[in-house]
Structures are given as structure tokens and as C-alpha cells.
Write an enzyme that holds these catalytic residues in place. Structure first.
Site, mmCIF file in Angstrom:
data_model
loop_
_atom_site.group_PDB
_atom_site.id
_atom_site.type_symbol
_atom_site.label_atom_id
_atom_site.label_comp_id
_atom_site.label_asym_id
_atom_site.label_seq_id
_atom_site.Cartn_x
_atom_site.Cartn_y
_atom_site.Cartn_z
ATOM 1 N N TRP B 108 0.817 -1.211 0.000
ATOM 2 C CA TRP B 108 0.000 0.000 0.000
ATOM 3 C C TRP B 108 0.845 1.254 0.000
ATOM 4 O O TRP B 108 0.480 2.270 -0.599
ATOM 5 C CB TRP B 108 -1.003 -0.033 1.166
ATOM 6 C CG TRP B 108 -1.913 -1.209 1.014
ATOM 7 C CD1 TRP B 108 -1.956 -2.327 1.796
ATOM 8 C CD2 TRP B 108 -2.858 -1.425 -0.048
ATOM 9 N NE1 TRP B 108 -2.863 -3.221 1.290
ATOM 10 C CE2 TRP B 108 -3.433 -2.701 0.165
ATOM 11 C CE3 TRP B 108 -3.262 -0.683 -1.151
ATOM 12 C CZ2 TRP B 108 -4.404 -3.235 -0.686
ATOM 13 C CZ3 TRP B 108 -4.226 -1.206 -1.999
ATOM 14 C CH2 TRP B 108 -4.780 -2.468 -1.759
ATOM 15 N N ASP B 175 -0.941 6.602 6.706
ATOM 16 C CA ASP B 175 -2.040 5.700 6.345
ATOM 17 C C ASP B 175 -2.167 4.680 7.474
ATOM 18 O O ASP B 175 -1.317 3.810 7.637
ATOM 19 C CB ASP B 175 -1.701 5.011 5.016
ATOM 20 C CG ASP B 175 -2.746 3.970 4.609
ATOM 21 O OD1 ASP B 175 -3.704 3.731 5.387
ATOM 22 O OD2 ASP B 175 -2.604 3.383 3.522
ATOM 23 N N LYS B 199 -11.490 -2.082 8.483
ATOM 24 C CA LYS B 199 -10.745 -2.984 9.359
ATOM 25 C C LYS B 199 -11.271 -2.776 10.790
ATOM 26 O O LYS B 199 -12.117 -3.508 11.252
ATOM 27 C CB LYS B 199 -9.241 -2.720 9.309
ATOM 28 C CG LYS B 199 -8.711 -2.316 7.965
ATOM 29 C CD LYS B 199 -8.423 -3.469 7.037
ATOM 30 C CE LYS B 199 -7.687 -2.979 5.800
ATOM 31 N NZ LYS B 199 -7.523 -3.983 4.776
#
Lengths: 363, 363
Positions: B108, B175, B199
Site C-alpha cells: 500500500w 495511512d 478494518k
């Protein structure tokens, strides 16, 4: 009338808005247990077989309902809202130093134009702004060297709707957020159709984008991944984690449309609802329509009291009848009855009954 | 053990992922009838008093749980996914001809770097790519003239987690998609924190962005409206129709965290779950961890069988125990147990029991 007055609320909200009751029931059930998996739709992987099947079916069904099978179109369910498409469209279609033609038929058209200006020249081919968007501009010319022409098929706030679309040699992009799947059109005349789900298609949180694939990849721009339609198509609408639940609820809504007999059958019901309500507006001496007659929307019926003195009484009456979401947008005033696909004609009859009861009460 | 083996599934999915059972129950109820309004949460206007209250409470609670009250931060719940932030961050922070520093700690992070390159120079200050991201790079230097430094606090795919964050004079962007609200940090050291909800915070479809307001408006770029953090802040996270249901489910999850005693209390439980599972991985001669010990993630526990011959037996055993979502990402192989906030320690014990049962079965 008594039974209707005591049923569930009659939701005239402009969006997010009424959805079929079975969509509520089935989506609530999927949150408790999705497909008898022992898992909630909210906790499953978007890469799971069951959700990939949801996405695939929703994409295929959108294409089928629009009559676009085998015509080179791809459907995407993206996050971000239709407002994100306002900039994705020029990013994907407008050339460097290019220009695009826009029809200015209302607030959302204006918002789309604003974003296009970040990317190049925008030519406003027609505008009804000076008349507070009470009609849809007509008789305009689209420059043949424009990279595309953009229009808004239905103006949610003002209650107008395009009944005809221009013939042009340039790609046609249409924001159909508030009337998608409500009427039959020759959708193959459009190159990009986009629509926020939260009117006729599902809850807020996903946007349908239908794209004629051949128009992409021609403007020479380097496009950030999340804004690149081609990347989303290649990833089968799973470039990133999609809005799982909104897409599932949209699929349930699309299936409901299909079960009803498809867009043509739904359109027939929509025409009957609109005829019933506009008929009363035109007949009842207390009311008048806000938009010009020939451009009236079959989705958002805007109307006003001729005499503001009746406002308090009328507001009390429709609230007592279980109606909600009726006040008009501040830029129009009066009332707006949004009668999307899922609105039953029985609910429209309740509103008409209230309008007639008001007329009697003031005689 | 029998009762646990027959309970609801033990969902180890990496995201979308397990949420508290009460979030499923309360959100399903809100779809049938929201706040006793007679309307579904899916059909109410986002401008309705009840939903504005949801958005306001979710934004305030996010700030409260991070300990950022009164410190100049604003929380937004946007659509589009964390992948959209990969380009919004440079659009809002990187100057024309500027540069940004990125830490390359996994898939990511790499995706974020790719998007930043559309906007200017990216300096990769550290990377563990050559070791397949089994550790978090350390000892790097951040150029003092960078417009910002970007890092990924937890690497979902590789099972590593940043335990320390660098001291720097440039704005820090993080992030935190896969470990937000899982541990206490001094969040005031960050200037932008973003996290996809799916999540620890809710279902897929919304992204939390927490912004120190004073860092905005300094890079001189004209930013399209939907990509402009300042516009979203000014509109109180309602610049366009927000993803109503995902935001509501996120609020329910944040409330659950608060009721549990806040992030500190949840962290304690997370530490216990991680200690239990890593303890077994290190003790059991059949298994080994995938990430280096000092960088092990407390959210995503990646591990492998030492002998691939046991794969079939082990897979059969955990499936029979009601475990789902355990296979590792294809770029790591083996297994990945995602033990987010909502995962009960009893479910982790089930996995440990299965690992021990495998050990006994092969002796």
C-alpha cells in the site's frame, strides 16, 4: 384512505430516498447472515466468491436493464459519489488544451461545469439560469470539435427533465443520477452515463458509471489510478475495496426492477404516478407547478401554493397523513414530491387526497 | 472448546473484516426502522436532523478517541476509499515542483508512492522491498525541505507494524487503515491520518481523514472540489452526499470502542491476543512467523508451516473449527490471522487450539 394514512411513512425525500421494502428487509437480513454463510455482509472480504458474484451480477444487470448488452459498454460501481464523476469525466475525456460542451440546466450541471474548468475550456451551449432553471434549454448547437457534450437528464432541485437529447457527432455524457432506470431511452446514444445510487438505485455510497469502452484512452493525459476509468474497468470494478454494502443493496434494487418487468414496466407506473399528481396540481386552484409544463420531471414534482397563507394548514395536514420529505429545495421554495421508482401510487394518492382536503377546508 | 467450535464463525479476514456483533444487530435494526422514525437509515435524507447528528457525533468521537480534542484537528468521513487519499494527499500538500518523502514498507505504501508521482518528486527514504517487506525500514533520513513525509503504520499484507515514528520538522502523513484505534499513540505528532473504515472502524465504503487544519491551503495548487480537504471541512463532511450507512455503522463501532474503555483498553486486549498467537507460533515446532520479530503487527499475524506437507491437514482442521479468512496474501503465502479490535480472544484461542491439535496429530 384510513389504512393508507396509518401505514408506514410516505417518503418523498429527494435523495437518499425511498427504496423497495424488500430491499430493506433483504439487506437487513444480509447484515445478520449473508447467504447463510454465518457471516455478515459487512464483514466478508470483497474478494470472497460470494461478493465477487454480487458485483458481477450488479454490473451485468445494470447493462441488461439499460438494453446495452453486446454494445461495447462496461458498468462500474464506484465510491465517492456522482460529484467525483464531475472531475473524472473531463480527466478521462478532455484533451490537453481541449474543450467540452456543457448544458447548464440546473445546480448539478453548474457543479459539473465548475470541475471541468480545471481541465480546459468549457463551452456552455445553453442555460436556463436566468429563469431559475424552470425549463430545459433547447435549440442549442454543440461545437463539432468539442471533446464531449455533457448534460443532466433530470434536475432534482428544479423538477425538470430532458425529454429529448441532441443529435451530435461528439461523445455524449449524461448525469442520470435522479432518473436512471425510470424510463426507456436509447441508451446506446450515450457514451458515459453516471448516476449516484441514492435515488432509483440504492442507498448512498456508490455511483454507477456506464462507459462505452472505445471512447477511453484517447485524450493523452496521465490519469491518477483512482480517477482512471480504464483501470477500474480492467479491475472489474474492484481496483480498490468497493463500497460492499451499498453495492449489495443496489443489486437488490436492480433485481426488484427486473422482477417488476424491467425499465419499461417501471416507466408505465412512473407515468401514472406523475399524471395523477400533476393532474391534481393543474386542477386544484390552490396549487401551481414550478417548472414549465413541457419539461416537467416525472421524478421530482415541484409545486407551490398560490396563496402562502395556506402553508401552515397544508404542512400540518400532510404531516398528519404520514408524509415526509415534502418541502422544496430552498432555491425553489414550495414543495417537491420525489416519486422515484419505489414510491407506490397509493402514496401519491395520499398526497392528492391531502391537496383535495385542503381545497375543501378553505372553501 | 466444544461450545466455541460450534459458535458463529471466527472471521480472520484481513478487511473487510470482523466487527462487533452489536454493530451488526444495531445497523440491521436501523435499516428496518431508524431511531423509531418509521423510515430506514437507507432512505433518509443526509440533510435530515437525525443523520446530521450521526455525522457530527462520528466526527467528534473520532477526534476524542485519538486524544486530539482542542488541538486544531478536523475529522472527515469521505467516500472513495483510502486509495483516493493516495492522490488527495499530494494534491493538497505537495507544492508545484515540490517533493515528498515516502517510506516504502509494503504494497500500500508502494501504491501511495505511485500516485504521488503524478504531482511531483517522490523521495523514497527507506524500503524493505528487496526482503519482500518482512521488516519496517529504520534509520532513514527525511529531507528537511520535503513538503511532507508519508508512512504506513501497519502493513496488512506482510504483517509488520511501525513501533516508532521518526522525529521530523516536515508534516507527517500516515495511512493507518489497518491499525487505527487499535493502540495509543501521540496522534498529535501526525498532520494527516487516514484510514479506510473496513478494518477496525466499520464496513467498506467510507474513509476517515483526520487533518490538522493549519497545514492546508499552503501549496498554491487549484484543487478540484471533491479532492480539496478544505472544502470538505468547510462543508462539515457533507460537501456531497456522504456514504450514509457506512458512516452510521462506523459511528456504532466507535461507540463500541468508547464503551470498551477507549483505545487504551482495546490496546490491552489486542496485546493479549497477539501475545497468545505469536507465543504459539514461536513455541510450536510446526510453525514460523513471516515477519521479523521486532516489527510484528498486532493486527495481522502472518505465519507459515515449516513443512508444506501439513498444509492439507491444517487447512481441514481450521475450517472444521469454524475459522474463515485465514489464507495468507499470495505475495507472502502461508497464513494471515487478522485479529482486529472486534476479534474476541476466545476466537484466537480456537486457532491456537487447532495449531496444538495439529502438532499432536503429526507426532
Amino acid at each position: 384512505m384510513d389504512t393508507i394514512y396509518t401505514m408506514k411513512k410516505h417518503n418523498y425525500s429527494a435523495g437518499p430516498s425511498i427504496l423497495p421494502q424488500e430491499v430493506f428487509e433483504k439487506s437487513a437480513q444480509a447484515i445478520l447472515d449473508f447467504n447463510n454463510s454465518g457471516l455478515s455482509i459487512l464483514e466478508i472480504s470483497h474478494r470472497s466468491k460470494d461478493f465477487v458474484a454480487v458485483m458481477d451480477e450488479a454490473r451485468a444487470l445494470a447493462i441488461e436493464l439499460l438494453g446495452l448488452e453486446g454494445k461495447g459498454y462496461q458498468a462500474l460501481f464506484l465510491g465517492g459519489g456522482a460529484s467525483l464523476e464531475f472531475l473524472m469525466v473531463p480527466y478521462n475525456l478532455m484533451k490537453e488544451n481541449g474543450k467540452a460542451a456543457y448544458l447548464d440546466s440546473g445546480t448539478w450541471a453548474t457543479a459539473a461545469i465548475k470541475e471541468a474548468k480545471f481541465f480546459g475550456e468549457t463551452v456552455i451551449v445553453g442555460s436556463s439560469k436566468e429563469d431559475n432553471y424552470t425549463y430545459v434549454p433547447k435549440g442549442y448547437e454543440i461545437p463539432s470539435d468539442a471533446d464531449y457534450f455533457h448534460c443532466t437528464s433530470n434536475n432534482t432541485i428544479f423538477g425538470t427533465q430532458m425529454k429529448e437529447f441532441p443529435a451530435t457527432n461528439v461523445p455524449v455524457v449524461c448525469d442520470m443520477s435522479s432518473d436512471i432506470f425510470s424510463r426507456v431511452l436509447d441508451f446506446s446514444k450515450f457514451d458515459i452515463i453516471y448516476a449516484g445510487a441514492q435515488k432509483n438505485m440504492g442507498p448512498a455510497g456508490t455511483t454507477l458509471v456506464v462507459i462505452k469502452e472505445e471512447i477511453l484512452g484517447k485524450n493523452g493525459r496521465a490519469i491518477p489510478s483512482m480517477l482512471d476509468y480504464a483501470k477500474h474497468i480492467k479491475a472489474e470494478s474492484m481496483y480498490n475495496t468497493p463500497p460492499v454494502f451499498p453495492v449489495y443493496a443496489a443489486l437488490l434494487t436492480l433485481k426488484w426492477i427486473k422482477e417488476k418487468g424491467g425499465v419499461a414496466a417501471v416507466e408505465k407506473l412512473n407515468n401514472a404516478k406523475a399524471a395523477l399528481l400533476y393532474g391534481e396540481i393543474d386542477r386544484n386552484p390552490l396549487f401551481k407547478g414550478a417548472a414549465v409544463v413541457e419539461d416537467r420531471s416525472n421524478m421530482n414534482v415541484t409545486f407551490l401554493l398560490n396563496n402562502a397563507e395556506h402553508t401552515e394548514t397544508f404542512d400540518k395536514m400532510w404531516k398528519e397523513a404520514g408524509i415526509s420529505g415534502l418541502p422544496g429545495h430552498r432555491s425553489v421554495g414550495g414543495y417537491r414530491a420525489s416519486i422515484y421508482n419505489a414510491m407506490p401510487i397509493e402514496s401519491v394518492q395520499v398526497l392528492v387526497d391531502v391537496m383535495q382536503a385542503l381545497e375543501k377546508s378553505v372553501q
